[in-house]
Write an enzyme that holds these catalytic residues in place. Structure first.
Site, PDB file in Angstrom:
ATOM      1  N   HIS A   4      10.258  -7.220  42.122  1.00 29.98           N
ATOM      2  CA  HIS A   4      11.803  -6.899  42.495  1.00 29.98           C
ATOM      3  C   HIS A   4      12.582  -8.193  42.393  1.00 29.98           C
ATOM      4  CE1 HIS A   4      11.508  -2.650  43.891  1.00 29.98           C
ATOM      5  NE2 HIS A   4      10.269  -2.936  43.774  1.00 29.98           N
ATOM      6  N   ASP A  59      22.894  -5.250  43.776  1.00 26.60           N
ATOM      7  CA  ASP A  59      21.573  -5.202  44.190  1.00 26.60           C
ATOM      8  C   ASP A  59      21.081  -6.198  45.196  1.00 26.60           C
ATOM      9  OD1 ASP A  59      19.093  -3.524  44.484  1.00 26.60           O
ATOM     10  OD2 ASP A  59      17.903  -5.192  43.943  1.00 26.60           O
ATOM     11  N   ASP A 119      17.137  -6.225  38.527  1.00 27.66           N
ATOM     12  CA  ASP A 119      17.319  -4.802  39.205  1.00 27.66           C
ATOM     13  C   ASP A 119      18.847  -4.294  39.030  1.00 27.66           C
ATOM     14  OD1 ASP A 119      14.672  -4.760  39.928  1.00 27.66           O
ATOM     15  OD2 ASP A 119      14.981  -4.622  41.837  1.00 27.66           O
ATOM     16  N   GLU A 163      18.172  -8.251  47.567  1.00 32.14           N
ATOM     17  CA  GLU A 163      16.671  -8.639  48.194  1.00 32.14           C
ATOM     18  C   GLU A 163      16.974  -8.960  49.619  1.00 32.14           C
ATOM     19  OE1 GLU A 163      14.281  -7.266  46.934  1.00 32.14           O
ATOM     20  OE2 GLU A 163      15.073  -6.788  44.870  1.00 32.14           O
ATOM     21  N   HIS A 201       9.600  -8.872  46.821  1.00 33.95           N
ATOM     22  CA  HIS A 201      10.465  -9.858  45.954  1.00 33.95           C
ATOM     23  C   HIS A 201       9.921 -11.066  45.465  1.00 33.95           C
ATOM     24  CE1 HIS A 201      11.427 -11.936  49.766  1.00 33.95           C
ATOM     25  NE2 HIS A 201      11.933 -10.891  50.214  1.00 33.95           N
TER      26      HIS A 201
END
Length: 236
Positions: free
Chosen positions: A155, A7, A160, A9, A60
């Site tokens: 997040h 994942d 995640d 960001e 985030h």
């Protein structure tokens, strides 16, 4: 089988914006080997060299000040490529993350991300096939599959990825019934005894007169309802 749940960001939502491309600010990778978490994870915060958009920052919470002393992507690029090499990559909404990975790798003169790995599996595509017409965000899947995401207030790429690993295992758990662990026959301490069933005499229970009469009555009714075309009459 080695799989990496990944994942990212980012500073915004457009990796290839012509005026001011967004950049990655975090990468989280969780390793699975034979569907088991290994703990051999990879995690980076990155200095993007620009501020995050207001909408992305709300997602985030990684401020420019916090990221100012973190490495640039080019400093960790080879470590990332070496880590994912040859693995199957699991991503939720893969086109988004891949667009950023390809953009960042391209800026360092490297090839697209997919050339480094065995393949990419998109759990959002899987979820839409399994749960058509339903919400299939990571939070929605956690609720549906009973994955505890109570610690997810913002997040985070590593968090995640860890949640997605649990979601993926739950989404594919039904496959376990179709697969037998190849190591099972070799497990120490297990002794399988073989029984000779040839000496066992099974009792034969014959129908009594009342049961035979009831059986004949049912056959007669079936023959009557079929117009005398029942198989046992035709073959007699």
């Amino acid at each position: 089988m080695r799989q990496i749940v990944l994942d990212t960001e980012t500073t915004g939502f457009y990796a290839n914006h012509p005026d001011s491309p967004d950049r990655m600010v975090e990468i989280g990778c969780v390793e699975l080997v034979n569907r088991k978490l290994t703990g051999n994870n990879l995690h980076f915060y990155l200095n993007p060299g620009r501020d995050s958009d207001e909408g992305a920052l709300r997602v985030h919470g990684l401020t420019t000040q916090f990221l100012s002393d973190k490495p640039r992507f080019e400093e960790i690029a080879q470590q990332l490529v070496d880590y994912v090499a040859g693995a199957e990559i699991i991503i939720h909404n893969a086109p988004f993350d891949l667009s950023f990975l390809d953009m960042e790798l391209g800026r360092t003169g490297r090839k697209p991300f997919k050339t480094c790995v065995a393949g990419v599996l998109d759990t959002l595509v899987m979820a839409k096939e399994m749960f058509p017409g339903k919400r299939n965000s990571l939070d929605a899947l956690c609720d549906r599959l009973e994955v505890d995401n109570s610690g997810r207030t913002l997040h985070g790429a590593l968090l995640d990825a860890e949640l997605l690993a649990d979601v993926y295992i739950n989404m594919t758990r039904g496959q376990d019934a179709l697969l037998m662990e190849s190591s099972a026959p070799q497990e120490a301490g297990i002794v399988v005894e073989q029984l000779d069933l040839r000496s066992i005499q099974l009792p034969v229970l014959e129908a009594n007169a009342q049961e035979m009469a009831a059986h004949e009555d049912v056959l007669s009714q079936l023959d009557k309802s079929s117009g005398g075309k029942t198989v046992w009459k035709l073959m007699a």
